[in-house]
Design a protein around this motif. Structure first.
Motif, PDB file in Angstrom:
ATOM      1  N   ASP A 119       2.939   2.366   4.847  1.00 12.45           N
ATOM      2  CA  ASP A 119       3.682   1.519   5.785  1.00 12.45           C
ATOM      3  C   ASP A 119       2.767   0.930   6.855  1.00 12.45           C
ATOM      4  OD1 ASP A 119       6.006   2.095   4.397  1.00 12.45           O
ATOM      5  OD2 ASP A 119       6.708   3.593   5.836  1.00 12.45           O
ATOM      6  N   LYS A 120       1.780   1.690   7.280  1.00 13.04           N
ATOM      7  CA  LYS A 120       0.867   1.238   8.331  1.00 13.04           C
ATOM      8  C   LYS A 120      -0.119   0.189   7.812  1.00 13.04           C
ATOM      9  CE  LYS A 120      -2.610   3.266  11.457  1.00 13.04           C
ATOM     10  NZ  LYS A 120      -3.456   2.201  11.632  1.00 13.04           N
ATOM     11  N   CYS A 121      -0.590   0.355   6.590  1.00 17.00           N
ATOM     12  CA  CYS A 121      -1.725  -0.436   6.110  1.00 17.00           C
ATOM     13  C   CYS A 121      -1.380  -1.570   5.149  1.00 17.00           C
ATOM     14  CB  CYS A 121      -2.733   0.479   5.419  1.00 17.00           C
ATOM     15  SG  CYS A 121      -3.450   1.731   6.506  1.00 17.00           S
ATOM     16  N   VAL A 122      -0.342  -1.412   4.365  1.00 19.12           N
ATOM     17  CA  VAL A 122      -0.071  -2.397   3.309  1.00 19.12           C
ATOM     18  C   VAL A 122       0.998  -3.372   3.779  1.00 19.12           C
ATOM     19  CG1 VAL A 122       0.642  -2.736   0.914  1.00 19.12           C
ATOM     20  CG2 VAL A 122      -0.717  -0.734   1.543  1.00 19.12           C
ATOM     21  N   GLU A 123       0.558  -4.607   4.038  1.00 21.38           N
ATOM     22  CA  GLU A 123       1.488  -5.634   4.508  1.00 21.38           C
ATOM     23  C   GLU A 123       2.193  -6.328   3.350  1.00 21.38           C
ATOM     24  OE1 GLU A 123      -0.606  -8.262   7.108  1.00 21.38           O
ATOM     25  OE2 GLU A 123      -1.196  -6.633   8.450  1.00 21.38           O
ATOM     26  N   LYS A 124       1.427  -6.654   2.327  1.00 22.31           N
ATOM     27  CA  LYS A 124       2.006  -7.348   1.170  1.00 22.31           C
ATOM     28  C   LYS A 124       1.389  -6.778  -0.112  1.00 22.31           C
ATOM     29  CE  LYS A 124      -1.236 -11.064   1.764  1.00 22.31           C
ATOM     30  NZ  LYS A 124      -1.885 -11.600   2.750  1.00 22.31           N
ATOM     31  N   PRO A 125       2.155  -5.971  -0.841  1.00 20.41           N
ATOM     32  CA  PRO A 125       1.629  -5.392  -2.079  1.00 20.41           C
ATOM     33  C   PRO A 125       1.263  -6.501  -3.073  1.00 20.41           C
ATOM     34  CG  PRO A 125       3.729  -4.387  -1.470  1.00 20.41           C
ATOM     35  CD  PRO A 125       3.512  -5.553  -0.559  1.00 20.41           C
ATOM     36  N   GLY A 126       0.194  -6.277  -3.776  1.00 19.45           N
ATOM     37  CA  GLY A 126      -0.254  -7.235  -4.777  1.00 19.45           C
ATOM     38  C   GLY A 126      -1.004  -6.514  -5.884  1.00 19.45           C
ATOM     39  N   ASN A 127      -1.699  -7.290  -6.705  1.00 14.52           N
ATOM     40  CA  ASN A 127      -2.450  -6.706  -7.810  1.00 14.52           C
ATOM     41  C   ASN A 127      -3.702  -5.974  -7.337  1.00 14.52           C
ATOM     42  OD1 ASN A 127      -0.630  -7.711  -9.639  1.00 14.52           O
ATOM     43  ND2 ASN A 127      -1.768  -9.601  -9.981  1.00 14.52           N
ATOM     44  N   ARG A 128      -4.231  -6.385  -6.184  1.00 15.16           N
ATOM     45  CA  ARG A 128      -5.452  -5.795  -5.635  1.00 15.16           C
ATOM     46  C   ARG A 128      -5.287  -5.572  -4.137  1.00 15.16           C
ATOM     47  NH1 ARG A 128     -10.910  -8.154  -7.718  1.00 15.16           N
ATOM     48  NH2 ARG A 128     -11.356  -6.914  -5.906  1.00 15.16           N
TER      49      ARG A 128
END
Length: 98
Positions: free
Chosen positions: A53-62
């Motif tokens: 929750d703190k670090c990932v703003e927009k999940p993607g392939n990388r």
């Protein structure tokens, strides 16, 4: 037919009463170890949710470098904190045993 949790607990208590002292001590040790594993697993899952929750703003392939660095720092802080707390508890236990 399913046995309710209350009934299983009653059966377990009766079975434990049939065990010898050595068997009971071993069973208690195994149960304590399993509880510790479960607590550790729950802690890791909770921690991973916090870091995600703190670090990932927009999940993607990388993961971009910013996200990767944030996750790495978050994990490092978790490990450092866990080691400090574990060390402190060990000191407390050692002092209590003297």
């Amino acid at each position: 037919m399913r046995v309710c949790a209350c009934r299983r607990a009653q059966i377990l208590v009766r079975k434990m009463a049939e065990l010898g002292e050595a068997d009971e001590a071993e069973l208690q040790r195994l149960v304590a170890a399993e509880q510790q594993k479960a607590q550790f697993t729950a802690q890791v899952h909770h921690f991973m949710e916090l870091c995600w929750d703190k670090c990932v703003e927009k999940p993607g392939n990388r993961l971009d470098s910013r996200t990767e660095n944030c996750l790495s720092s978050c994990v490092d802080r978790f490990i450092d904190t866990t080691l400090a707390i574990t060390g402190r508890f060990a000191q407390i236990v050692q002092k209590g045993g003297q």
